[in-house]
Design an enzyme around this catalytic site. Structure first.
Site, PDB file in Angstrom:
ATOM      1  CG  HIS A  30      39.943 -16.742 -15.428  1.00  0.00           C
ATOM      2  ND1 HIS A  30      38.761 -16.833 -16.113  1.00  0.00           N
ATOM      3  CD2 HIS A  30      39.604 -16.465 -14.140  1.00  0.00           C
ATOM      4  CE1 HIS A  30      37.744 -16.636 -15.285  1.00  0.00           C
ATOM      5  NE2 HIS A  30      38.227 -16.400 -14.086  1.00  0.00           N
ATOM      6  CB  VAL A  51      41.730  -9.421 -20.341  1.00  0.00           C
ATOM      7  CG1 VAL A  51      41.632  -9.838 -21.808  1.00  0.00           C
ATOM      8  CG2 VAL A  51      43.128  -9.673 -19.803  1.00  0.00           C
ATOM      9  CG  ASP A  90      36.650  -9.215  -9.920  1.00  0.00           C
ATOM     10  OD1 ASP A  90      35.427  -9.148  -9.905  1.00  0.00           O
ATOM     11  OD2 ASP A  90      37.276  -9.914 -10.755  1.00  0.00           O
TER      12      ASP A  90
HETATM   13  P1  AMP Z   1      36.727 -15.399 -10.934  1.00  0.00           P
HETATM   14  O1  AMP Z   1      36.931 -16.737 -11.540  1.00  0.00           O
HETATM   15  O2  AMP Z   1      35.715 -14.550 -11.649  1.00  0.00           O
HETATM   16  O3  AMP Z   1      36.538 -15.433  -9.441  1.00  0.00           O
HETATM   17  O4  AMP Z   1      38.102 -14.619 -11.168  1.00  0.00           O
HETATM   18  C1  AMP Z   1      39.330 -15.179 -10.778  1.00  0.00           C
HETATM   19  C2  AMP Z   1      40.399 -14.126 -10.951  1.00  0.00           C
HETATM   20  O5  AMP Z   1      40.439 -13.688 -12.311  1.00  0.00           O
HETATM   21  C3  AMP Z   1      40.123 -12.866 -10.091  1.00  0.00           C
HETATM   22  O6  AMP Z   1      41.346 -12.411  -9.551  1.00  0.00           O
HETATM   23  C4  AMP Z   1      39.564 -11.909 -11.111  1.00  0.00           C
HETATM   24  O7  AMP Z   1      39.778 -10.556 -10.766  1.00  0.00           O
HETATM   25  C5  AMP Z   1      40.358 -12.277 -12.355  1.00  0.00           C
HETATM   26  N1  AMP Z   1      39.657 -11.830 -13.576  1.00  0.00           N
HETATM   27  C6  AMP Z   1      38.368 -12.077 -13.915  1.00  0.00           C
HETATM   28  N2  AMP Z   1      38.050 -11.444 -15.069  1.00  0.00           N
HETATM   29  C7  AMP Z   1      39.166 -10.770 -15.448  1.00  0.00           C
HETATM   30  C8  AMP Z   1      39.481  -9.916 -16.563  1.00  0.00           C
HETATM   31  N3  AMP Z   1      38.589  -9.615 -17.497  1.00  0.00           N
HETATM   32  N4  AMP Z   1      40.731  -9.408 -16.632  1.00  0.00           N
HETATM   33  C9  AMP Z   1      41.659  -9.696 -15.682  1.00  0.00           C
HETATM   34  N5  AMP Z   1      41.420 -10.484 -14.617  1.00  0.00           N
HETATM   35  C10 AMP Z   1      40.193 -11.021 -14.500  1.00  0.00           C
END
Ligand code: AMP
Length: 295
Positions: A39, A180, A154
């Site tokens: 994030h 990441v 994602d």
């Molecule tokens: P989430 O809180 O899991 O819904 O993710 C929020 C945003 O963070 C989404 O756009 C995800 O694709 C991105 N995100 C989650 N994990 C990662 C990661 N490891 N690397 C890059 N972006 C991420």
């Protein structure tokens, strides 16, 4: 400086209207909280590209199916605020369930994305994209960002959001930020918190399997079945009992349509293609993907 905390739709609308007619450009990072370095990378990109950075933290009930982890999704609000503060976030939007979903009628408005995403996330979690599209529609119509930041981790969600924006928010630019990873290759995810020690030790195998397929692709392999077999073999060898492969799929990066496995995988110059994996590991559902590129 501490970010401004906004909890209601009215306050968010008022804040957004206060930016109208000013030279400010608002960048938006929607999240479900449990923030980690993945994030942070989105927030840092947003900070570089926008004068005002808004992060939303909202566990979106509509994208969870019955039996999934909605009720126990990690909530780490204090740490999330600290991370936002250290990254120079201007606004943290923390909407309430009652504001986001005031009636069951509204929940269905966004419907399914027009394109059927074939075997991958779309059929593994049949209501998932509808839930994502719904919350993104609601958030974007309120926040009205010039720039939206989403994570390649994602990848299928990125494709759905990019198509959605192209149709309904053509003025919002979508930026896809690289995944990441931990030092051993495991993609960072809030759900990694569910992994016990043994599961955590096996989990990096997912990325290793994807890399193996990529090496074979770079070595000239264009047979989709052989590449998915390579991923499966790598993941099913000596797997712990808690590990269950949900799917390995090969799809277009932009439309997430599954490739016809009888036809050779197109060259990257013709069409961007992903290999995607979803697996269950104990209580955790893990996903990852890799783009089939030559360098
Ligand atoms: P989430 O809180 O899991 O819904 O993710 C929020 C945003 O963070 C989404 O756009 C995800 O694709 C991105 N995100 C989650 N994990 C990662 C990661 N490891 N690397 C890059 N972006 C991420």
């Amino acid at each position: 400086m501490k970010p401004k905390l906004i909890r209601t739709i009215e306050a968010m609308r008022a804040y957004r209207e206060s930016l109208d007619g000013t030279p400010e450009t608002l960048g938006f990072v929607p999240t479900m909280g449990g923030l980690h370095r993945g994030h942070k990378s989105l927030i840092d990109s947003c900070r570089r590209g926008s004068t005002v950075v808004c992060v939303s933290i909202y566990v979106n009930s509509a994208q969870f199916a019955p039996g999934e982890d909605y009720g126990r999704y990690p909530v780490t609000l204090e740490a999330d605020f600290l991370l936002c503060e250290s990254c120079g976030v201007d606004v943290v939007f923390l909407p309430r369930e009652v504001d986001m979903y005031p009636s069951s009628l509204v929940r269905t408005v966004a419907g399914e994305p027009a394109r059927n995403p074939g075997r991958s996330e779309g059929s593994s979690r049949p209501t998932f994209f509808r839930g994502v599209a719904t919350v993104v529609c609601k958030l974007l119509s309120l926040v009205r960002p010039a720039d939206l930041y989403v994570g390649q981790k994602d990848a299928q969600q990125c494709a759905v959001i990019t198509l959605l924006c192209a149709e309904f928010w053509p003025l919002t630019r979508v930026h896809v930020v690289a995944t990441v990873r931990e030092h051993d290759g495991l993609a960072l995810s809030t759900r990694n918190l569910y992994l016990d020690e043994n599961q955590r030790a096996f989990a990096p195998r997912i990325y290793a399997a994807l890399q193996r397929a990529l090496r074979e692709f770079r070595g000239g392999e264009r047979n989709a079945s052989k590449l998915t077999r390579a991923v499966r073999d790598c993941l099913e060898k000596e797997k712990p009992q808690a590990f269950e492969l949900i799917y390995v799929s090969i799809c277009g990066k932009l439309d997430i349509l599954e490739l016809n496995y009888k036809v050779a995988i197109p060259e990257p110059s013709e069409r961007a293609v992903l290999i995607c994996v979803a697996a269950k590991m104990g209580d955790s559902r893990l996903i990852d993907n890799i783009e089939l590129v030559l360098t």
